[in-house]
Write an enzyme that holds these catalytic residues in place. Structure first.
Site, PDB file in Angstrom:
ATOM      1  N   CYS A  82      39.125  34.780  39.807  1.00  0.00           N
ATOM      2  CA  CYS A  82      39.434  36.299  40.106  1.00  0.00           C
ATOM      3  C   CYS A  82      40.591  36.683  40.443  1.00  0.00           C
ATOM      4  O   CYS A  82      41.840  36.634  39.949  1.00  0.00           O
ATOM      5  CB  CYS A  82      38.317  36.870  40.842  1.00  0.00           C
ATOM      6  N   HIS A 188      34.037  34.230  36.955  1.00  0.00           N
ATOM      7  CA  HIS A 188      33.733  33.799  37.971  1.00  0.00           C
ATOM      8  C   HIS A 188      32.778  32.550  37.393  1.00  0.00           C
ATOM      9  O   HIS A 188      31.747  32.559  37.109  1.00  0.00           O
ATOM     10  CB  HIS A 188      32.771  34.462  38.775  1.00  0.00           C
ATOM     11  N   GLU A 190      31.795  30.095  39.221  1.00  0.00           N
ATOM     12  CA  GLU A 190      30.700  29.906  40.063  1.00  0.00           C
ATOM     13  C   GLU A 190      29.318  30.559  39.930  1.00  0.00           C
ATOM     14  O   GLU A 190      28.351  30.629  40.394  1.00  0.00           O
ATOM     15  CB  GLU A 190      31.146  29.815  41.633  1.00  0.00           C
TER      16      GLU A 190
END
Lengths: 207, 271
Positions: A82, A188, A190
């Site tokens: 990001c 993202h 994650e």
């Protein structure tokens, strides 16, 4: 066990990235001072926040110098997520600070207006894979990843030359870049469920 | 191509997941961890967890639950309930929330919206609005707060616009009468709010059939559709809901399967 450093520069939510990386068999550490990056085998810079505040946070903790030394001179694997991807470029329309400059180009803001989609861009989007890379190894093209951002890396200069993933929001932009030991993505991983975890596995697996 | 999101909502009171009808808890449906594990594995695009107890006595325990949940949640996690100041929102973010959801306190003190947006970024701030049909209001809807126990003087559309102006990154809109009622979203309300604002709208409240999700997007103009109760009773529920939405021709995230070894994934720890 490989030592993986998550860089803490005083803003943003590191927790999500930490939670995902800690599922893998690595020695994971959150590092808030640049001099402690010396023995890391891989360096992860996650983060949501503003460009200038982020660069200042990196500088204040001695990370800027350490990153240049470890990643550029030492060839240590780098993963920017990001805002961490935006740092890799020379500058951003969001602020006046200078980025890491490892890739040439300027981060831009999505245009506001009736003819454009809503800003910030929040949600899942297709990422297509223009060439084989380490990050996207075994990930089908296109795959969905989760985005939260108002600024993007244009498909110009190194944003085009090193694009590893391309997404569209009103127009196409660089969703991920990869060159040698430097990888970064705007989305993202994650928070992108299995596709994202697969990407993290790819990154760590190459160490 | 904009993808729509399917959001699973967990309402927690006193440490347990509950169902509600017209905003009143009805029955407990179990443990938040098992619920999140199921949703995580079943193609849901986002998870929202809201603490809806009447008092603050359960907040510390709720924070522990959020912290534990975030360790095993690999989709965006929104957390709300009992946010009265920016520090409360930050606390949720620090334990792993990706977004904070604020409702009553923002209506009581609108400056709070900007304070939270400054602290965590507007992209991470969801302002939740509960409304009740009321012909005396300009938009036909009145904002209610405190889990629908208290009326305000606010018009639903005017408040939505003000909330965005003040820093809301997304709006979560629920109609009191439809909540838990299985009759579908209040489409008029969704259309009024989505037509009058320019941030993503999450529709919530009343889903009883998968068609209601499609209506929320097609007729209501919602960007994302949320449901709670319905997901608790159907096996592979979120996956089926996603398939239904995709079959209706709506762009949804494909949930591709990848085999990923997660040797240190945290084990479920019962509370």
């Amino acid at each position: 066990m490989k030592k993986v450093a998550i860089v803490d520069y005083g803003l943003g939510n590191l927790r999500s990235a930490y939670n995902a990386f800690r599922c893998f068999d690595v020695d994971l550490n959150v590092i808030d001072a640049g001099d402690r990056l010396a023995d890391a085998h891989a360096i992860v810079v996650p983060g949501v926040g503003s460009f200038d505040a982020g660069i200042r946070g990196l500088r204040a903790r001695g990370h800027l110098e350490a990153l240049q030394r470890r990643v550029v001179e030492g060839g240590v694997a780098f993963f920017g997520i990001c805002l961490g991807m935006q740092f890799v470029f020379e500058s951003s329309e969001e602020g006046s600070e200078t980025g890491l400059g490892w890739m040439k180009g300027r981060v831009s803001r999505f245009p506001d207006g009736e003819n454009f989609p809503k800003v910030p861009h929040i949600g899942w989007a297709d990422v297509r894979v223009p060439r084989p890379t380490r990050l996207f190894s075994g990930i089908e093209s296109p795959s969905d990843f989760y985005f939260v951002h108002s600024y993007y890396v244009p498909l110009e200069m190194d944003g085009a030359a090193h694009a590893a993933g391309i997404a569209e929001y009103g127009f196409e932009f660089a969703a991920a870049v990869e060159r040698d030991n430097i990888c970064a993505c705007q989305f993202h991983p994650e928070k992108s469920q299995l596709a994202g975890l697969k990407m993290i596995e790819n990154f760590l697996g190459a160490l | 191509m904009r993808k729509h999101r399917l959001i699973a909502t967990l309402l927690v009171a006193g440490g347990t997941v509950v169902q509600t009808r017209k905003f009143k808890p009805t029955n407990a449906v179990g443990n938040a961890f098992t619920a999140v594990d199921f949703f995580n594995g079943w193609a849901v695009d986002e998870i929202a967890i809201l603490e809806i107890s009447r008092d603050r006595s359960g907040v510390d325990r709720f924070i522990e639950i959020v912290e534990e949940l975030s360790r095993r949640c690999f989709v965006p996690l929104s957390v709300g309930g009992k946010i009265e100041q920016a520090e409360d929102a930050l606390r949720y973010v620090r334990v792993g929330a990706d977004k904070a959801v604020v409702n009553t306190a923002a209506s009581d003190r609108p400056e709070l919206i900007a304070e939270i947006a400054d602290a965590i970024g507007r992209q991470s701030l969801v302002v939740s609005i509960d409304a009740r049909r009321d012909e005396s209001m300009p938009s036909g809807y009145r904002v209610v707060v405190d889990c629908a126990r208290r009326d305000t003087d606010r018009d639903a559309l005017a408040w939505a616009q003000e909330a965005v102006e003040r820093g809301a990154g997304e709006l979560l809109v629920n109609a009191v009468e439809n909540d838990g009622d299985k009759r579908g979203y209040d489409i008029d309300l969704m259309r009024i709010v989505s037509g009058g604002t320019r941030v993503p709208l999450i529709a919530m409240g009343g889903v009883g059939r998968w068609e209601h999700l499609v209506d929320g997007i097609r007729l209501g103009g919602a960007d994302a559709v949320a449901a709670g109760n319905i997901f608790h009773y159907t096996e592979h529920s979120t996956k089926k809901a996603k398939e239904f939405l995709a079959a209706a021709g709506l762009p949804m995230r494909r949930s591709s399967f990848y085999k990923v070894a997660l040797p240190r994934r945290p084990k479920y720890r019962p509370f």
